[in-house]
Motif scaffolding. Structure first.
Motif, PDB file in Angstrom:
ATOM      1  N   HIS A 281       4.403  13.123 -10.741  1.00 21.10           N
ATOM      2  CA  HIS A 281       4.921  13.717  -9.499  1.00 21.10           C
ATOM      3  C   HIS A 281       4.815  12.743  -8.320  1.00 21.10           C
ATOM      4  CE1 HIS A 281       4.847  17.285 -11.914  1.00 21.10           C
ATOM      5  NE2 HIS A 281       3.535  17.297 -11.965  1.00 21.10           N
ATOM      6  N   LYS A 282       5.630  11.736  -8.351  1.00 20.37           N
ATOM      7  CA  LYS A 282       5.640  10.747  -7.280  1.00 20.37           C
ATOM      8  C   LYS A 282       5.856  11.417  -5.933  1.00 20.37           C
ATOM      9  CE  LYS A 282       7.150   6.848 -10.089  1.00 20.37           C
ATOM     10  NZ  LYS A 282       8.108   5.754 -10.267  1.00 20.37           N
ATOM     11  N   GLY A 283       5.111  10.919  -4.936  1.00 20.84           N
ATOM     12  CA  GLY A 283       5.253  11.436  -3.580  1.00 20.84           C
ATOM     13  C   GLY A 283       4.612  12.786  -3.363  1.00 20.84           C
ATOM     14  N   LYS A 284       3.742  13.230  -4.301  1.00 22.33           N
ATOM     15  CA  LYS A 284       3.132  14.552  -4.140  1.00 22.33           C
ATOM     16  C   LYS A 284       1.620  14.558  -4.364  1.00 22.33           C
ATOM     17  CE  LYS A 284       7.195  17.268  -5.524  1.00 22.33           C
ATOM     18  NZ  LYS A 284       7.713  18.245  -6.500  1.00 22.33           N
TER      19      LYS A 284
ATOM     20  N   GLU B 224       0.890  10.141   4.642  1.00 19.17           N
ATOM     21  CA  GLU B 224       2.167   9.715   5.227  1.00 19.17           C
ATOM     22  C   GLU B 224       2.114   9.824   6.748  1.00 19.17           C
ATOM     23  OE1 GLU B 224       6.815  10.400   4.075  1.00 19.17           O
ATOM     24  OE2 GLU B 224       5.575  12.201   4.356  1.00 19.17           O
ATOM     25  N   GLU B 225       1.516  10.901   7.261  1.00 20.30           N
ATOM     26  CA  GLU B 225       1.381  11.074   8.712  1.00 20.30           C
ATOM     27  C   GLU B 225       0.493   9.993   9.328  1.00 20.30           C
ATOM     28  OE1 GLU B 225      -0.068  15.033   9.065  1.00 20.30           O
ATOM     29  OE2 GLU B 225       1.921  15.970   8.867  1.00 20.30           O
ATOM     30  N   ASN B 226      -0.422   9.457   8.529  1.00 19.62           N
ATOM     31  CA  ASN B 226      -1.277   8.362   8.978  1.00 19.62           C
ATOM     32  C   ASN B 226      -0.641   6.998   8.707  1.00 19.62           C
ATOM     33  OD1 ASN B 226      -3.877   9.200  10.192  1.00 19.62           O
ATOM     34  ND2 ASN B 226      -4.106  10.366   8.293  1.00 19.62           N
ATOM     35  N   GLU B 227       0.669   7.012   8.407  1.00 23.55           N
ATOM     36  CA  GLU B 227       1.448   5.803   8.156  1.00 23.55           C
ATOM     37  C   GLU B 227       0.853   4.962   7.024  1.00 23.55           C
ATOM     38  OE1 GLU B 227       1.460   4.152  12.114  1.00 23.55           O
ATOM     39  OE2 GLU B 227       3.406   5.094  12.547  1.00 23.55           O
ATOM     40  N   PHE B 228       0.326   5.669   6.016  1.00 20.84           N
ATOM     41  CA  PHE B 228      -0.221   5.059   4.803  1.00 20.84           C
ATOM     42  C   PHE B 228      -1.429   4.161   5.073  1.00 20.84           C
ATOM     43  CE2 PHE B 228       4.203   6.139   4.111  1.00 20.84           C
ATOM     44  CZ  PHE B 228       4.102   6.946   2.982  1.00 20.84           C
ATOM     45  N   ASN B 229      -2.073   4.430   6.203  1.00 17.47           N
ATOM     46  CA  ASN B 229      -3.337   3.768   6.523  1.00 17.47           C
ATOM     47  C   ASN B 229      -4.442   4.513   5.762  1.00 17.47           C
ATOM     48  OD1 ASN B 229      -5.852   3.147   7.824  1.00 17.47           O
ATOM     49  ND2 ASN B 229      -4.705   2.415   9.611  1.00 17.47           N
TER      50      ASN B 229
ATOM     51  N   ARG C 248       0.836  -1.207   0.000  1.00 13.96           N
ATOM     52  CA  ARG C 248       0.000   0.000   0.000  1.00 13.96           C
ATOM     53  C   ARG C 248       0.876   1.264   0.000  1.00 13.96           C
ATOM     54  NH1 ARG C 248      -3.018  -1.608   4.029  1.00 13.96           N
ATOM     55  NH2 ARG C 248      -1.904  -0.408   5.610  1.00 13.96           N
ATOM     56  N   GLU C 249       1.888   1.270   0.841  1.00 11.03           N
ATOM     57  CA  GLU C 249       2.798   2.418   0.929  1.00 11.03           C
ATOM     58  C   GLU C 249       3.510   2.649  -0.397  1.00 11.03           C
ATOM     59  OE1 GLU C 249       6.901   3.755   3.251  1.00 11.03           O
ATOM     60  OE2 GLU C 249       5.576   2.268   4.193  1.00 11.03           O
ATOM     61  N   ALA C 250       3.964   1.558  -1.020  1.00  8.38           N
ATOM     62  CA  ALA C 250       4.693   1.687  -2.285  1.00  8.38           C
ATOM     63  C   ALA C 250       3.811   2.298  -3.374  1.00  8.38           C
ATOM     64  CB  ALA C 250       5.198   0.315  -2.736  1.00  8.38           C
ATOM     65  N   LEU C 251       2.556   1.861  -3.425  1.00  7.36           N
ATOM     66  CA  LEU C 251       1.641   2.373  -4.446  1.00  7.36           C
ATOM     67  C   LEU C 251       1.332   3.854  -4.243  1.00  7.36           C
ATOM     68  CD1 LEU C 251      -0.831  -0.643  -4.687  1.00  7.36           C
ATOM     69  CD2 LEU C 251       0.722   0.158  -6.454  1.00  7.36           C
ATOM     70  N   ILE C 252       1.229   4.255  -2.973  1.00  3.67           N
ATOM     71  CA  ILE C 252       0.958   5.670  -2.680  1.00  3.67           C
ATOM     72  C   ILE C 252       2.183   6.516  -3.009  1.00  3.67           C
ATOM     73  CG2 ILE C 252       0.403   7.314  -0.845  1.00  3.67           C
ATOM     74  CD1 ILE C 252      -1.185   4.907   0.445  1.00  3.67           C
ATOM     75  N   ARG C 253       3.359   5.994  -2.687  1.00  3.93           N
ATOM     76  CA  ARG C 253       4.595   6.723  -3.018  1.00  3.93           C
ATOM     77  C   ARG C 253       4.742   6.870  -4.537  1.00  3.93           C
ATOM     78  NH1 ARG C 253       7.756   7.836   1.202  1.00  3.93           N
ATOM     79  NH2 ARG C 253       7.662   6.547   3.097  1.00  3.93           N
TER      80      ARG C 253
END
Length: 511
Positions: free
Chosen positions: A403-406, A458-463, A365-370
């Protein structure tokens, strides 16, 4: 009659035919017999309609009529029945009417099987292997006498249905009835229903969210009976599309093949195999790419194929390998791997656990959001799906996002807006419209939607649990303590007065 009345009339007649099997065999089995026989009735009536038209057009010229029929979208072949010595006993056209004429024969189940085999062989391009898993001469339908009686009743129930073009008007009616029957069977099939049917409201919503365009290649890697795939294709608004589907269950795959055929989609590529272990849409050794990929995969599938994931030849699981007992992210990863780079859209139905479970799922999940692939998360009402009351969510991915990560992600909480039906909740037209409009315009609506930044996620730890982003908390009304105290005193005074009156009455009565 208008189209809806025609649909209802056909549906009621066919649903009545189901009484032949109710209480005898499981609905998950008898749906195949009913839907297959309806399919044969449809082919036969359309053939009859075409034959009448060609006879008029060519003034009875048999050679020209046969040539014209041979150019139609399906062929109705001749059947030859021979005795043990190879001598021809009879010859007849493979139609429902000819089955009906032979309904009282002791081998009627065998005759139906022969008819299906001939129709399949004559239409291999469209119906290859479709009838291989269904046996009208099976003990599933009872011993010989019982089986024959049930098949006779089934033929009697359907014989009065008129599915000719001049009666039904256009082909979509029978396609819609077919799908409506699949939905009805799903309602009685309990947990097995999720294996073959996505509710119409959910299919419509997802199809509109991924917005297929003319020329698109559309794929459903867990296509079930094809309802979601067909509905997505119809969103194009023309025939300028190509559709692909893969289904693991053989009986469900056969339903899908018949379903797309009845919706007048001849170019569909529907394959029978396990999508994760053996994806069949491959070009030059790599996965075929699609403009739109949609699916309602089995929720939290156990034994989905984790054992082959680490050595996957298509590198679908480089972000992480999902747990053995929960295959949700395996399907999502496959879908993303098959979406066209730079423009592919992916829409998938998932259980809510996909949004917040940790471990390997959290890493994926984190990787896809990043990577900035996730476009939206939409929470649906509970009890929409047959066989499970748990709420589900829609996840929309877009490979054109840069724009990855934005990037921002739209969260919609549509869980409280629905029709509370007797057995199953439903999304109403206005519910679907609101979801789609909010998504397209990226609207922020209090207690309904939120456009979350990458930093917030990110602050929600990708939840991605929706309540973390959409606050639906309803504040309780402020209590006026003095007013409540005054009301209590008034009630106590009235109670004391009533008690005094009661004591007086009891005294008069000598108590």
């Amino acid at each position: 009659m208008n189209d809806q009345q025609k649909r209802d009339a056909i549906f009621n007649k066919v649903w009545q035919a189901c009484d032949t099997f109710r209480g005898v065999i499981d609905p998950s089995l008898y749906k195949e017999y009913i839907l297959t026989m309806l399919f044969i009735k449809y082919l036969s009536d359309i053939h009859k309609s075409k034959m009448t038209g060609f006879e008029k057009k060519y003034k009875g010229d048999k050679i020209r009529i046969e040539r014209a029929l041979a150019r139609e979208r399906f062929i109705i072949p001749q059947i030859e029945i021979k005795d043990n010595d190879g001598k021809l006993e009879e010859r007849f056209l493979a139609t429902f009417d000819n089955l009906y004429e032979r309904r009282n024969r002791s081998n009627i189940g065998e005759l139906i099987n022969i008819l299906l085999e001939h129709i399949e062989d004559s239409n291999k391009g469209k119906l290859h292997n479709v009838f291989r898993n269904i046996d009208f001469n099976s003990d599933n339908l009872g011993q010989t006498r019982q089986r024959n009686t049930r098949l006779q009743n089934l033929l009697k129930d359907l014989v009065s249905l008129d599915l000719r073009l001049e009666s039904i008007g256009h082909m979509d009616i029978i396609g819609d009835v077919y799908e409506y029957l699949i939905e009805k069977f799903a309602a009685t099939a309990g947990k097995k229903a999720g294996e073959f049917y996505t509710p119409a409201g959910v299919s419509e919503t997802l199809a509109r969210l991924v917005a297929p365009k003319p020329g698109d290649r559309i794929c459903d890697p867990a296509c079930g009976s094809g309802s979601l795939l067909i509905r997505t294709a119809k969103q194009v608004g023309s025939d300028d599309y190509s559709i692909y589907g893969q289904e693991m269950n053989g009986s469900t795959w056969a339903l899908c093949k018949m379903n797309v055929f009845l919706h007048d989609i001849d170019s569909a590529h529907i394959e029978w195999e396990d999508t994760i272990r053996q994806p069949l849409f491959v070009e030059d050794g790599t996965l075929m790419k699609f403009d739109v990929v949609i699916a309602n995969p089995p929720f939290s599938l156990d034994k989905w194929g984790q054992e082959i994931a680490s050595e996957d030849r298509y590198a679908r699981f480089y972000r992480g390998i999902p747990p053995k007992s929960k295959g949700d992210w395996a399907f999502v990863c496959h879908m993303l791997a098959t979406a066209v780079e730079g423009k592919g859209r992916v829409g998938v139905v998932v259980p809510h656990g996909v949004l917040f479970r940790g471990g390997q799922e959290g890493k994926i999940r984190e990787a896809l959001i990043r990577e900035n692939l996730l476009d939206a998360v939409i929470g649906l009402p509970a009890n929409l799906f047959f066989g499970t009351g748990i709420p589900a969510a829609l996840m929309i991915f877009d490979k054109s996002r840069k724009h990855k990560g934005k990037g921002k992600v739209l969260f919609i909480d549509a869980s409280r807006e629905f029709e509370n039906a007797t057995n199953q909740n439903k999304l109403r037209i206005q519910d679907i419209e609101k979801i789609v409009d909010t998504f397209r315009k990226k609207k922020i609506i209090e207690k309904y939607s939120c456009l979350a930044t990458y930093k917030e996620i990110e602050e929600n730890e990708f939840n991605l649990n929706i309540p973390r982003y959409v606050d639906t908390f309803e504040e309780e009304e402020e209590i006026d303590i003095p007013a409540v105290q005054k009301e209590i005193k008034q009630i106590e005074s009235e109670l004391a007065e009533t008690q005094a009156k009661m004591n007086g009455y009891l005294k008069e009565l000598g108590f």
